[in-house]
Design a protein around this motif. Sequence first.
Motif, PDB file in Angstrom:
ATOM      1  N   GLU A  91       0.827  -1.211   0.000  1.00 32.02           N
ATOM      2  CA  GLU A  91       0.000   0.000   0.000  1.00 32.02           C
ATOM      3  C   GLU A  91       0.856   1.255   0.000  1.00 32.02           C
ATOM      4  O   GLU A  91       0.564   2.225  -0.688  1.00 32.02           O
ATOM      5  N   THR A  92       1.942   1.232   0.792  1.00 33.10           N
ATOM      6  CA  THR A  92       2.766   2.432   0.897  1.00 33.10           C
ATOM      7  C   THR A  92       3.443   2.756  -0.432  1.00 33.10           C
ATOM      8  O   THR A  92       3.467   3.912  -0.852  1.00 33.10           O
ATOM      9  N   TYR A 113       2.417   1.970  -3.353  1.00 35.95           N
ATOM     10  CA  TYR A 113       1.395   2.454  -4.282  1.00 35.95           C
ATOM     11  C   TYR A 113       1.050   3.911  -4.002  1.00 35.95           C
ATOM     12  O   TYR A 113       1.070   4.753  -4.889  1.00 35.95           O
ATOM     13  N   HIS A 114       0.748   4.230  -2.750  1.00 36.24           N
ATOM     14  CA  HIS A 114       0.291   5.580  -2.423  1.00 36.24           C
ATOM     15  C   HIS A 114       1.412   6.606  -2.526  1.00 36.24           C
ATOM     16  O   HIS A 114       1.158   7.786  -2.744  1.00 36.24           O
ATOM     17  N   SER A 115       2.662   6.168  -2.365  1.00 36.88           N
ATOM     18  CA  SER A 115       3.774   7.103  -2.503  1.00 36.88           C
ATOM     19  C   SER A 115       4.048   7.409  -3.978  1.00 36.88           C
ATOM     20  O   SER A 115       4.874   8.250  -4.288  1.00 36.88           O
ATOM     21  N   LYS A 116       3.375   6.702  -4.867  1.00 40.47           N
ATOM     22  CA  LYS A 116       3.461   6.950  -6.314  1.00 40.47           C
ATOM     23  C   LYS A 116       4.887   6.833  -6.821  1.00 40.47           C
ATOM     24  O   LYS A 116       5.398   7.705  -7.502  1.00 40.47           O
ATOM     25  N   ASN A 118       5.752  11.271   2.763  1.00 41.52           N
ATOM     26  CA  ASN A 118       4.989  10.278   2.014  1.00 41.52           C
ATOM     27  C   ASN A 118       4.057   9.467   2.887  1.00 41.52           C
ATOM     28  O   ASN A 118       3.056   8.947   2.408  1.00 41.52           O
ATOM     29  N   LYS A 143      -7.361  -0.600  -3.219  1.00 45.61           N
ATOM     30  CA  LYS A 143      -6.021  -0.207  -2.780  1.00 45.61           C
ATOM     31  C   LYS A 143      -6.090   0.795  -1.638  1.00 45.61           C
ATOM     32  O   LYS A 143      -5.091   1.060  -0.990  1.00 45.61           O
ATOM     33  N   HIS A 149      -4.085  11.242   1.466  1.00 45.07           N
ATOM     34  CA  HIS A 149      -5.304  11.056   2.252  1.00 45.07           C
ATOM     35  C   HIS A 149      -4.944  10.695   3.695  1.00 45.07           C
ATOM     36  O   HIS A 149      -3.882  10.127   3.946  1.00 45.07           O
ATOM     37  N   GLN A 171      -1.151   8.885   3.944  1.00 43.49           N
ATOM     38  CA  GLN A 171      -0.456   8.284   2.804  1.00 43.49           C
ATOM     39  C   GLN A 171      -0.502   9.266   1.658  1.00 43.49           C
ATOM     40  O   GLN A 171      -1.426  10.067   1.547  1.00 43.49           O
ATOM     41  N   GLY A 172       0.480   9.191   0.754  1.00 39.92           N
ATOM     42  CA  GLY A 172       0.502  10.043  -0.416  1.00 39.92           C
ATOM     43  C   GLY A 172       1.703  10.956  -0.384  1.00 39.92           C
ATOM     44  O   GLY A 172       2.785  10.549   0.043  1.00 39.92           O
ATOM     45  N   GLU A 173       1.524  12.180  -0.843  1.00 42.31           N
ATOM     46  CA  GLU A 173       2.617  13.131  -0.776  1.00 42.31           C
ATOM     47  C   GLU A 173       2.080  14.455  -0.257  1.00 42.31           C
ATOM     48  O   GLU A 173       1.132  15.015  -0.810  1.00 42.31           O
ATOM     49  N   PHE A 174       2.663  14.942   0.827  1.00 40.80           N
ATOM     50  CA  PHE A 174       2.176  16.169   1.443  1.00 40.80           C
ATOM     51  C   PHE A 174       3.323  16.812   2.208  1.00 40.80           C
ATOM     52  O   PHE A 174       4.364  16.204   2.416  1.00 40.80           O
TER      53      PHE A 174
END
Lengths: 257, 346, 219
Positions: B125-126, B128-131, B313, C102, C157, C178-181
């Motif tokens: 998951e990490t 994936y979400h970190s792109k 991230n 996901k 998110h 999660q993601g970029e921030f």
Amino acid sequence: MADLIVPGDKLPIEDPSTVKTTIGPGVYKMPTTHNLIPCSSGVITVETKNSNQLVYIESNNKRYIPHTNDFVIGVVTGVVGESYKVQLQDFSSPVLLGFMAFPNATKKNRPNLKIGSAVYARVLQDIPEIEAELECIDPTTGKEGGFGLLDESGYIFDVELNFARELLFNPKTVFLQLLSTKCQFEIAIGINGKIWIKCGEGLKEKTSDSMETDEEDPATNIKDLRTTLAAANFLIKCQHITQDKLKAELTNAFKGI
Amino acid sequence: MSSADLKQVSFPPDVLARIAPDVSLERHLSLGIRPNLRNFTEFNSIDIKSNNQQLQENYNNIFASSIVKSGPTTIINTLTLGVVENYGQDKDKYGTVYPVVEILRGRMGGAPTDEEMILGQDLYETIYHSKLIPNESLQVKPIGLGIKEEDGETIYYPDLQEADYIPQSEHEKSYSFVILSSIKVYSKHTSTNSLFDLCYLSCVDALQKLKLPRLYIMDSIQTKVSVKSKKSTTRGLISTNKAELNIDTANKQHYYSIELNIKEGSISSNYGIVKSPDNNDESILLTDLQGQEEESAILSRMSIITNKTGSINRISLINGGDGDISLELLRDAIEISKRRSKEGVM
Amino acid sequence: MAFQVQMSVLDNSDGSAELIIGNTKVIASVSGPIEPKQRQELPNQASLEIIIRPAKGLSTTREKLLEDKLRALLQSIIIRYKYPRQLISIVVQFLVTDEDPKFTANELNAAINCCYFALIDADIALYSSFASVVSCITENKLIQNPTGKELSQSDSHHVVCFNIQEGKADKILLLESQGEFVQEELFNLLSESVSNAEELHTLQRKYLKEKIDQDYIWK
């Protein structure tokens, strides 16, 4: 209704370090800081008497946790060592009922309970780290005092714990009074949410010798059975209706009896 | 005897660590040191074995690998590839890796433990979400055609040997690579959070070294032994002509590096927070948890992934137990992570 | 954030709740304190068993990770020392979900909020109340309670669960981002979420009051 309190709220009491405080269900004393916090959601009751205060939270639940001096109905499920294993609710940890915890019991004169029989007993001690213990002796007289085997002609059913407490602890409760206008009954209320009730002779099992000797009328037998079930149904229904509808419910439950 | 004499029982430190991890941790902290003998905000040094070509040379199906060592833990991460056909319009812009984590602690075989499943899923998951992996990079380049000639087999690629390539109408399907990661963890005492950090590091490291191969199919004319019979449906005789996709492992010069979106200094760090044994209102921030005492006695934790550009991230924070995570502590932890991203872990 | 909840929906469990929040519908049941299996038993506190079942198919590692997050949160909220040697078993069944597989943000958020009601319904002792909110950032814009589509288009998110002390969100119990921030965005989001969580708690109280009135209807 009175005030709602939820976990995380502040208890509306005097500072427990200055006023002697007694806590009841729903209030937890933090072992490290000695702060008092509410740990359930329900109706808060604070009573002040002679500069002492009493605080507890009244809430409904289904799972019973044994406490000393509670009157309970349990089912014998087995024997370990010198004790019976007694189940107070489905899936609950079993509690112990010693062979010696009966009046007049001696090493030789053991009680004779079969697996599956129901008993009315008192919680002797409730240390949570070890198994709770029951006894069938009235501690003030040392006699039976109503405890012991519940005979099989009665009917056992479950109610919610708050309703069981109301029936047992509130001497002015209307439900049993109302029920007594319709029938005669014998009742044992377990604070663990179990009620044993028997109207008249209750349910008599047909045995081979009773067929020959007993001249009991089968019609009365069936009537007692139906009354018992009607009384149980009435008490179950009572949990979900307001008091003004009680009379109608009673008539409805005993329709045709 | 009227009263029993209670003797004081003393345990050697390693026994105390097992039976009363919280007590052991508290005693160490009040001495100003952690049970693993590190300072409060000291990280274990990490050693990444780069340029380890041995695995790739010995096994044709390994396309990148990474060996990470940190304290008592060694992680071997090998990347293998799978190929899938692209169906329809792919909405996802980014891909991920499919990890299988095995933590080897001397237990033999058996189903994956919860810890292994959680680590694997968390990595999936990490990433994936970190792109990190654009889906475009996973697209398979035009497929080559292998032709059997007298002196062996030659593979013609439409983009490399344009002149010699005979276009094939049959194979216009498009394919994508799937990155599979097999992670073996040799460790006894590291906490799950620290294992995640090391696994993430090894994945990022291996991905950066990943070289994708070319695919080809054999020219079917040469191998066709199809005997078609309209009356009989006897199977074995019908055809050996299956357009099988092969990986061109013979010509390693055609391998190409995967294009990634990994920002420099992408590092995962973990923190634990405990109440100070001297002052109950104060909390202590510990970095890079390790060992029996810290794993079982510290319930307030953070795991943060940062990179050199200063963006974050991932943050996974759980505030349990005694130590309270205040916003200041969170800010401190992010600062430490950022500094680590800038300075690198080596 | 509006949600709908119904408590005591399951007859055979000690506590249960069905919650609809956003486009996610979930049902949670709590049984306990009950007799544990031998290997689950802890000598001085209650052990927790958490089972998450997805809306479709069988549970996978995805649910395992969710279970782990939920356990980490609940084990510090339940007063486990009150029930030594006992087991508290929590089952969360998703009925309708709204996000790409996901993602787990909306589901985690719904599970946390639903467990609050189920635990209260079972009268399990809690240190404090809690409320969870979910949000995402898309092109520097903060979206509260995103739909599954908004989530998959977002840059980052976040699920935040607050501890509610005297009606105020006083500390963060769980944060999953999660993601970029950047740091600024995060702290801005946290302060925005505080009022949302408090609003949520006001609604929680309303439902709990209704439950008490229903439980003591015969008084």
